[in-house]
Design a protein around this motif. Sequence first.
Motif, PDB file in Angstrom:
ATOM      1  N   GLU A 193     -24.097  83.780  48.222  1.00 35.27           N
ATOM      2  CA  GLU A 193     -22.991  83.500  49.160  1.00 35.27           C
ATOM      3  C   GLU A 193     -23.492  82.955  50.499  1.00 35.27           C
ATOM      4  OE1 GLU A 193     -20.906  87.230  49.103  1.00 35.27           O
ATOM      5  OE2 GLU A 193     -19.597  86.555  47.454  1.00 35.27           O
TER       6      GLU A 193
ATOM      7  N   GLU B 244     -20.517  82.809  37.543  1.00 34.58           N
ATOM      8  CA  GLU B 244     -19.156  83.198  37.964  1.00 34.58           C
ATOM      9  C   GLU B 244     -18.728  82.496  39.236  1.00 34.58           C
ATOM     10  OE1 GLU B 244     -19.150  87.760  36.563  1.00 34.58           O
ATOM     11  OE2 GLU B 244     -18.291  87.388  38.558  1.00 34.58           O
ATOM     12  N   MET B 245     -19.686  82.300  40.146  1.00 33.10           N
ATOM     13  CA  MET B 245     -19.344  81.739  41.454  1.00 33.10           C
ATOM     14  C   MET B 245     -19.204  80.218  41.423  1.00 33.10           C
ATOM     15  SD  MET B 245     -22.060  83.881  43.709  1.00 33.10           S
ATOM     16  CE  MET B 245     -21.719  83.071  45.267  1.00 33.10           C
ATOM     17  N   SER B 246     -19.709  79.581  40.346  1.00 34.51           N
ATOM     18  CA  SER B 246     -19.765  78.116  40.414  1.00 34.51           C
ATOM     19  C   SER B 246     -18.564  77.472  39.720  1.00 34.51           C
ATOM     20  CB  SER B 246     -21.075  77.610  39.831  1.00 34.51           C
ATOM     21  OG  SER B 246     -21.222  78.080  38.541  1.00 34.51           O
TER      22      SER B 246
ATOM     23  N   ARG C 171     -25.198  87.747  43.888  1.00 34.13           N
ATOM     24  CA  ARG C 171     -24.003  87.183  44.533  1.00 34.13           C
ATOM     25  C   ARG C 171     -24.069  87.220  46.070  1.00 34.13           C
ATOM     26  NH1 ARG C 171     -18.417  86.341  43.493  1.00 34.13           N
ATOM     27  NH2 ARG C 171     -18.790  86.718  41.288  1.00 34.13           N
TER      28      ARG C 171
ATOM     29  N   ASP D   2     -23.960  86.056  38.033  1.00 36.08           N
ATOM     30  CA  ASP D   2     -23.251  85.872  39.321  1.00 36.08           C
ATOM     31  C   ASP D   2     -23.133  84.388  39.658  1.00 36.08           C
ATOM     32  OD1 ASP D   2     -22.885  88.545  39.715  1.00 36.08           O
ATOM     33  OD2 ASP D   2     -24.462  88.785  41.243  1.00 36.08           O
TER      34      ASP D   2
ATOM     35  N   LEU E  11     -20.853  75.392  43.966  1.00 37.62           N
ATOM     36  CA  LEU E  11     -19.997  76.541  44.294  1.00 37.62           C
ATOM     37  C   LEU E  11     -18.641  76.032  44.793  1.00 37.62           C
ATOM     38  CD1 LEU E  11     -22.661  78.807  46.057  1.00 37.62           C
ATOM     39  CD2 LEU E  11     -22.216  78.478  43.632  1.00 37.62           C
ATOM     40  N   SER E  12     -17.666  76.943  44.886  1.00 39.62           N
ATOM     41  CA  SER E  12     -16.298  76.497  45.206  1.00 39.62           C
ATOM     42  C   SER E  12     -16.200  75.894  46.608  1.00 39.62           C
ATOM     43  CB  SER E  12     -15.311  77.647  45.037  1.00 39.62           C
ATOM     44  OG  SER E  12     -15.788  78.745  45.755  1.00 39.62           O
TER      45      SER E  12
END
Length: 418
Positions: free
Chosen positions: A282, A307-309, A278, A304, A324-325
């Motif tokens: 990032e 979860e982040m996408s 993660r 990770d 990703l967000s």
Amino acid sequence: MEYKVRDLKLADQGRLKIEWAENHMHVLMRLRKRFSQKKPLKDLRIGAVLHVTKETAVLVKALKDAGAEVYLAGSNPLSTQDDVAAALVEYGIHVYAWRGQSSSDYYWCIRQVIESKPDIVLDDGADLHATLHKEYVEIASSIVGGTEETTTGVNRLKALEKEGLLKYPVIAVNNAYTKYLFDNRYGTGQSTFDGILRATNILIAGKVVVVAGYGWVGRGIALRAKGLGARRVIVTEIDPFKALEAVFDGFEVMPMNRAAEIGDIFITATGNKAVIRREHFEKMKDGAILANAGHFNVEIWIPDLEEMSVSRKNIRPYVTEYRLSDGRRLYLLAEGRLVNLVAAEGHPSEVMDLSFSNQLLAVKYLYDNRGKIPPKVFNQPRELDEKVARLKLESMNIEIDMLTHEQIEYLRSWMLGT
Ligand code: ADE
């Protein structure tokens, strides 16, 4: 005959692939010819869990020609070449392997190999050895010996040995000079880029390539990244000796936290888990490519990434885009599994010639010395390793010098000095 493969109709194509490998594996073919006359493995039952490739086919054909009955499963759910698997069934090998397995399919295949009650086992990554020791201790106790092809597998076996649980002697074929100096370095160095290029067709020239780990595999990858014109090759390490060596070899060394911001292509080769996670995702640039060359799919920490996408899509075969967000896109190759075996064909035949000649000789050694070797992890006997090197040189028409008697005497003596 018992087997389970994708489609036997692929056998013709598989046979042609195997023929190509045979034409490039001169040492193994020479040993195979000798063994098929003398049958030194007569009546032996061999269980193997190896990547089912055209090169593995040449090895298992040699084992069969030497008199053994062979049961083969794949050592990765995504690495099997289905046409080769089909051709091997036609050759009389009990193959349990197909590309695109679930975890339960994968272990089902390993169990078929174990339940054949093999005398000798060959493994790549130690899933076979581990399953034998976890679930089939009685069968494990009757095994004559085993071999292990890769660094990760040798590490797992040493842990098993340290706990006093290892049931049979294992030859760490990985630790032969004629294995790790060539297969791990030049084999993975080339085939990793083969996989990345087949999957993405990107240009390496001008890119920043980050290589995690500077063991023999990492060295090979860094070397080839440089050769393909990468603008910068950055190495990340936890070992001060290896880090220093990377610097003196001409590479930049820095922690992954810093490299994460700079890299265009990330390649893991550490044998450890969550090497890219993660905190690194990032920081990565939009479009960064993530590939793994280590044995298991744990180096790039996919949980990770998931979860982040906010979305995930397959954009080309073996290329998954994670959005990703904040809008950045990261591209994971081969689902984080061995990129060289999933998106390409693994190491070239010429290098597997060395690795698998060692495997064949190790099997014969274990059989010839059955009952005499304690249940420990051993290196490949030096004389076998050297034999493989000499035969390979001979096959390449390369001659080397021999020590004179005077030189042998000189090396043995402490008398002569300044
Ligand atoms: N490991 C890496 N490359 C391989 C190949 N071509 N065949 C079998 N195992 C491998």
